[in-house]
Motif scaffolding. Structure first.
Motif, PDB file in Angstrom:
ATOM      1  N   ARG A   9       0.892  -1.291   0.198  1.00 29.73           N
ATOM      2  CA  ARG A   9      -0.057  -0.050  -0.009  1.00 29.73           C
ATOM      3  C   ARG A   9       0.699   1.041  -0.115  1.00 29.73           C
ATOM      4  NH1 ARG A   9      -3.183  -3.373   3.287  1.00 29.73           N
ATOM      5  NH2 ARG A   9      -2.209  -2.746   5.205  1.00 29.73           N
ATOM      6  N   THR A  10       1.900   1.146   0.548  1.00 26.49           N
ATOM      7  CA  THR A  10       2.687   2.284   0.899  1.00 26.49           C
ATOM      8  C   THR A  10       3.633   2.783  -0.615  1.00 26.49           C
ATOM      9  OG1 THR A  10       3.048   2.023   3.202  1.00 26.49           O
ATOM     10  CG2 THR A  10       4.622   3.462   2.107  1.00 26.49           C
ATOM     11  N   LEU A  11       4.045   1.588  -1.226  1.00 25.75           N
ATOM     12  CA  LEU A  11       5.120   2.034  -2.205  1.00 25.75           C
ATOM     13  C   LEU A  11       4.305   1.352  -3.560  1.00 25.75           C
ATOM     14  CD1 LEU A  11       8.316   0.724  -0.916  1.00 25.75           C
ATOM     15  CD2 LEU A  11       7.279   3.165  -0.929  1.00 25.75           C
ATOM     16  N   HIS A  12       3.113   1.047  -3.436  1.00 27.54           N
ATOM     17  CA  HIS A  12       2.007   0.832  -4.656  1.00 27.54           C
ATOM     18  C   HIS A  12       2.811  -0.233  -5.391  1.00 27.54           C
ATOM     19  CE1 HIS A  12       0.029   4.518  -3.568  1.00 27.54           C
ATOM     20  NE2 HIS A  12       1.417   5.333  -3.846  1.00 27.54           N
ATOM     21  N   MET A  13       2.940  -1.248  -4.590  1.00 26.47           N
ATOM     22  CA  MET A  13       3.609  -2.866  -5.381  1.00 26.47           C
ATOM     23  C   MET A  13       2.444  -3.683  -5.682  1.00 26.47           C
ATOM     24  SD  MET A  13       6.995  -2.706  -3.070  1.00 26.47           S
ATOM     25  CE  MET A  13       7.834  -4.007  -4.117  1.00 26.47           C
ATOM     26  N   SER A  14       2.595  -4.011  -6.688  1.00 22.49           N
ATOM     27  CA  SER A  14       1.577  -5.483  -7.048  1.00 22.49           C
ATOM     28  C   SER A  14       1.905  -6.672  -6.108  1.00 22.49           C
ATOM     29  CB  SER A  14       1.545  -5.835  -8.165  1.00 22.49           C
ATOM     30  OG  SER A  14       2.919  -6.457  -8.731  1.00 22.49           O
ATOM     31  N   THR A  15       1.180  -7.993  -6.083  1.00 21.91           N
ATOM     32  CA  THR A  15       1.372  -8.845  -5.271  1.00 21.91           C
ATOM     33  C   THR A  15       2.535  -9.693  -5.720  1.00 21.91           C
ATOM     34  OG1 THR A  15      -0.850  -9.381  -5.010  1.00 21.91           O
ATOM     35  CG2 THR A  15       0.607 -11.224  -4.581  1.00 21.91           C
ATOM     36  N   THR A  16       2.932  -9.824  -7.103  1.00 22.18           N
ATOM     37  CA  THR A  16       4.138 -10.282  -7.744  1.00 22.18           C
ATOM     38  C   THR A  16       5.435  -9.556  -7.573  1.00 22.18           C
ATOM     39  OG1 THR A  16       2.670 -11.119  -9.448  1.00 22.18           O
ATOM     40  CG2 THR A  16       5.206 -11.144  -9.877  1.00 22.18           C
ATOM     41  N   SER A  17       5.334  -8.366  -7.603  1.00 19.51           N
ATOM     42  CA  SER A  17       6.456  -7.451  -7.336  1.00 19.51           C
ATOM     43  C   SER A  17       6.865  -7.655  -5.739  1.00 19.51           C
ATOM     44  CB  SER A  17       6.344  -6.196  -7.639  1.00 19.51           C
ATOM     45  OG  SER A  17       5.343  -5.608  -7.092  1.00 19.51           O
ATOM     46  N   LEU A  18       5.748  -7.728  -4.878  1.00 24.39           N
ATOM     47  CA  LEU A  18       6.067  -7.809  -3.515  1.00 24.39           C
ATOM     48  C   LEU A  18       7.044  -8.890  -3.095  1.00 24.39           C
ATOM     49  CD1 LEU A  18       2.812  -6.642  -1.999  1.00 24.39           C
ATOM     50  CD2 LEU A  18       4.730  -5.676  -1.369  1.00 24.39           C
ATOM     51  N   THR A  19       6.902 -10.100  -3.899  1.00 29.46           N
ATOM     52  CA  THR A  19       7.768 -11.307  -3.644  1.00 29.46           C
ATOM     53  C   THR A  19       9.171 -11.052  -3.614  1.00 29.46           C
ATOM     54  OG1 THR A  19       7.669 -12.092  -5.822  1.00 29.46           O
ATOM     55  CG2 THR A  19       5.999 -13.098  -4.383  1.00 29.46           C
ATOM     56  N   TRP A  20       9.528  -9.950  -4.329  1.00 26.38           N
ATOM     57  CA  TRP A  20      10.888  -9.595  -4.463  1.00 26.38           C
ATOM     58  C   TRP A  20      11.547  -8.595  -3.313  1.00 26.38           C
ATOM     59  CZ3 TRP A  20      13.583 -12.115  -7.739  1.00 26.38           C
ATOM     60  CH2 TRP A  20      12.974 -12.657  -8.814  1.00 26.38           C
ATOM     61  N   VAL A  21      10.772  -8.286  -2.352  1.00 29.26           N
ATOM     62  CA  VAL A  21      11.289  -7.768  -1.064  1.00 29.26           C
ATOM     63  C   VAL A  21      11.903  -8.660  -0.358  1.00 29.26           C
ATOM     64  CG1 VAL A  21      10.272  -6.679   0.934  1.00 29.26           C
ATOM     65  CG2 VAL A  21       9.147  -6.071  -1.278  1.00 29.26           C
ATOM     66  N   HIS A  22      11.407  -9.796  -0.590  1.00 28.54           N
ATOM     67  CA  HIS A  22      12.211 -10.933   0.120  1.00 28.54           C
ATOM     68  C   HIS A  22      13.268 -11.384  -0.701  1.00 28.54           C
ATOM     69  CE1 HIS A  22      12.829 -14.870   2.047  1.00 28.54           C
ATOM     70  NE2 HIS A  22      12.444 -15.619   0.844  1.00 28.54           N
ATOM     71  N   ASN A  23      12.833 -11.967  -2.087  1.00 29.45           N
ATOM     72  CA  ASN A  23      13.797 -12.487  -2.932  1.00 29.45           C
ATOM     73  C   ASN A  23      15.007 -11.442  -3.095  1.00 29.45           C
ATOM     74  OD1 ASN A  23      12.427 -15.084  -3.114  1.00 29.45           O
ATOM     75  ND2 ASN A  23      11.204 -14.423  -4.740  1.00 29.45           N
ATOM     76  N   SER A  24      14.767 -10.455  -3.375  1.00 27.59           N
ATOM     77  CA  SER A  24      15.917  -9.574  -3.628  1.00 27.59           C
ATOM     78  C   SER A  24      17.142  -9.524  -2.776  1.00 27.59           C
ATOM     79  CB  SER A  24      15.663  -8.254  -4.015  1.00 27.59           C
ATOM     80  OG  SER A  24      14.915  -7.357  -2.829  1.00 27.59           O
ATOM     81  N   TYR A  25      16.741  -9.768  -1.250  1.00 25.32           N
ATOM     82  CA  TYR A  25      17.474  -9.785  -0.191  1.00 25.32           C
ATOM     83  C   TYR A  25      18.027 -11.195  -0.291  1.00 25.32           C
ATOM     84  CZ  TYR A  25      19.309 -10.272   4.657  1.00 25.32           C
ATOM     85  OH  TYR A  25      19.871 -10.246   5.951  1.00 25.32           O
ATOM     86  N   ILE A  26      17.189 -12.255  -0.446  1.00 25.48           N
ATOM     87  CA  ILE A  26      17.726 -13.462  -0.333  1.00 25.48           C
ATOM     88  C   ILE A  26      18.702 -14.182  -1.405  1.00 25.48           C
ATOM     89  CG2 ILE A  26      16.771 -16.218  -0.118  1.00 25.48           C
ATOM     90  CD1 ILE A  26      16.725 -14.668   2.364  1.00 25.48           C
ATOM     91  N   LEU A  27      18.208 -13.619  -2.597  1.00 21.28           N
ATOM     92  CA  LEU A  27      19.115 -14.297  -3.634  1.00 21.28           C
ATOM     93  C   LEU A  27      20.504 -13.469  -3.685  1.00 21.28           C
ATOM     94  CD1 LEU A  27      16.518 -14.289  -6.537  1.00 21.28           C
ATOM     95  CD2 LEU A  27      17.513 -16.180  -5.336  1.00 21.28           C
ATOM     96  N   ALA A  28      20.502 -12.164  -3.375  1.00 16.26           N
ATOM     97  CA  ALA A  28      21.870 -11.631  -3.095  1.00 16.26           C
ATOM     98  C   ALA A  28      22.663 -12.202  -2.078  1.00 16.26           C
ATOM     99  CB  ALA A  28      21.778 -10.162  -3.005  1.00 16.26           C
ATOM    100  N   PHE A  29      21.963 -12.548  -1.063  1.00 15.43           N
ATOM    101  CA  PHE A  29      22.674 -13.095   0.145  1.00 15.43           C
ATOM    102  C   PHE A  29      22.926 -14.510  -0.208  1.00 15.43           C
ATOM    103  CE2 PHE A  29      21.757 -14.027   4.993  1.00 15.43           C
ATOM    104  CZ  PHE A  29      22.846 -14.563   5.256  1.00 15.43           C
ATOM    105  N   GLY A  30      22.300 -15.372  -0.750  1.00 22.39           N
ATOM    106  CA  GLY A  30      22.868 -16.787  -0.897  1.00 22.39           C
ATOM    107  C   GLY A  30      23.643 -16.759  -2.206  1.00 22.39           C
ATOM    108  N   GLY A  31      23.756 -15.871  -3.204  1.00 23.88           N
ATOM    109  CA  GLY A  31      24.575 -15.915  -4.260  1.00 23.88           C
ATOM    110  C   GLY A  31      25.790 -15.495  -3.994  1.00 23.88           C
TER     111      GLY A  31
END
Length: 468
Positions: free
Chosen positions: A35-57
């Motif tokens: 709601r705050t940043l006007h993100m869709s459901t699909t794009s919201l998964t990247w709030v988690h994945n952008s952190y985890i993928l860079a972390f694990g990678g």
């Protein structure tokens, strides 16, 4: 245990806690972030994945940097960068800014985490001290996700979701001071970075997860789904080839010569695939079906977290009496049975208490019986030159498991929902199916554990040849 070692262990555990906690602290805040940043459901998964993928990678590259440039130096740099990027993520004015900040957070975590675990491996060599230190480290690694849910829900409901990022700044500053004061400078050595290995591992895993997310959104037949999936598999295959030929690989393939050690890495990946997905789907049930607030959904994981931490004090005795394999097998059986029963509770749309409360406690006990032995087996009989790589692999398995498992089970959830505005019954059915997917991952981890515990037939074969 000497006081200096207690201080060192506290620093290591605190470092591990903030990086693991940040993988889940946004989960209960996802609706508010959207709601705050006007993100869709699909794009919201990247709030988690952008952190985890860079972390694990980048974990393996971070482990290599610690080996070459000194673990104290890389740990300090990682903590400092993590604090700065946390501040930027909390201030994020747009979705794009938030996702880039989260990815940079993941890079910082990839620098700090393997350095911290390698310091634990190098400084706790006496058997009893080492077992206790690994038990505490593993408890924090496993329970950090549920602690993040609670904190994220509290901040979202009573302050702002941004506070979940801001809190890392003062903690990071304190950790930096403690590292400089209490950790001695570690040796450096000459060597080269395996940049091609790092690039192919990061892009390969990111491509796989992107393909799975797209499959949930667009369907498996869409080229936007299968092309990234195929590319990811090819890149990961190329990564293995590069590591086999590299003079100084970020993943020495000799680490996989031990069947039990290989099983520990794969088993950890699979159990986290199942476990972390629960941190995403169960709050969805509590919030969207039962009407809980973000904070209430986070608090619901207290029985899981409490049971998991409680096992930290019992695991040494259990392992000493029954052995690691039997303890892990019992823990995985408890976790799988509890998760299976949980899927039935969600399908029936039953209240949280008493059934879910009891089940989450059982699942916490099961989880608490698994991670300490997996960590110990992942570090067992590792040469000093490979300590950083082995600790990096443990964390790669953990972080990539959380990202891959969530991406895979989101496709199961999306298939069960069937519409943009599902009824409560449809939502409960889809969530139940997703939790059943978690059961499949946990049972796969149990299968790997049992297969890797079988006695090797190679010595017997050699003896037969000798006798002949």
């Amino acid at each position: 245990m000497h006081q200096s070692k207690w201080i060192l262990l506290t620093i290591i555990i605190a470092c591990q806690l903030i990086v693991v906690l940040d993988a889940s602290i946004m989960v209960t805040a996802v609706p508010e972030i959207g709601r705050t940043l006007h993100m869709s459901t699909t794009s919201l998964t990247w709030v988690h994945n952008s952190y985890i993928l860079a972390f694990g990678g980048f974990l393996l590259l971070g482990a290599r940097a610690g080996d070459l440039w000194g673990r104290k130096r890389i740990l300090s740099a990682g903590i400092g960068l993590f604090s700065l990027t946390s501040l930027l993520a909390g201030l994020a004015p747009t979705a794009e800014f938030l996702l880039v900040s989260r990815a940079c957070q993941g890079l910082a975590a990839a620098m700090a985490t393997p350095a911290a675990l390698a310091l634990l491996s190098a400084n706790f060599v006496e058997a009893k001290e080492r077992t206790r230190a690994i038990a505490m480290y593993s408890a924090v690694s496993a329970a950090g996700g549920s602690i993040g849910l609670i904190l994220g829900g509290f901040f979202t409901d009573f302050i702002t979701w941004r506070a979940g990022m801001f809190i890392n700044v003062p903690i990071g500053m304190v950790l930096l001071y403690l590292v400089q004061r209490h950790i001695e400078r570690t040796d450096t050595r000459t060597g080269r970075f395996d940049l091609m290995g790092a690039i192919t591992s990061v892009t390969g895993m990111t491509s796989l997860v992107y393909g799975l997310v797209q499959a949930a959104d667009s369907g498996w037949a869409n080229p936007a789904s299968w092309i990234p999936l195929a590319s990811g598999l090819l890149l990961l295959g190329l990564f293995v080839l590069i590591e086999a030929r590299a003079a100084e690989p970020i993943v020495p393939l000799r680490l996989f010569k031990s069947r039990q050690r290989s099983g520990a890495y794969l088993g950890r990946f699979l159990i986290v695939c199942g476990n972390f997905s629960l941190f995403f789907f169960v709050p969805q049930y509590l919030q969207n079906v039962l009407g809980y607030s973000s904070f209430e959904a986070g608090l619901a994981f207290l029985p899981f977290t409490g049971a998991q931490f409680g096992m930290m004090y019992l695991i040494q005795g259990l392992v000493h009496r029954f052995g690691m394999i039997k303890v892990m097998t019992a823990g995985l059986l408890l976790a799988s049975l509890g998760t299976l029963w949980l899927s039935k509770i969600i399908l029936a749309q039953e209240a949280f208490f008493p059934h879910m409360f009891i089940l989450l406690s059982i699942m916490g006990v099961g989880s608490g019986m698994v991670f300490q032995p997996l960590t110990a087996l992942g570090l067992a009989d590792v040469e000093a030159r490979d300590a950083g790589a082995a600790s990096g692999l443990i964390n790669v398995a953990h972080q990539s498991g959380s990202s891959f498992g969530l991406a895979a089970l989101v496709t199961v959830f999306d298939a069960g929902v069937g519409s943009d505005q599902p009824s409560t019954l449809q939502l409960a059915h889809a969530l139940s199916n997703s939790v059943l997917g978690s059961v499949a991952f946990i049972l796969a981890a149990l299968t790997v554990t049992l297969l890797c515990s079988l006695p090797s037939r190679q010595p017997a074969r050699k003896q037969a040849l000798t006798d002949s």
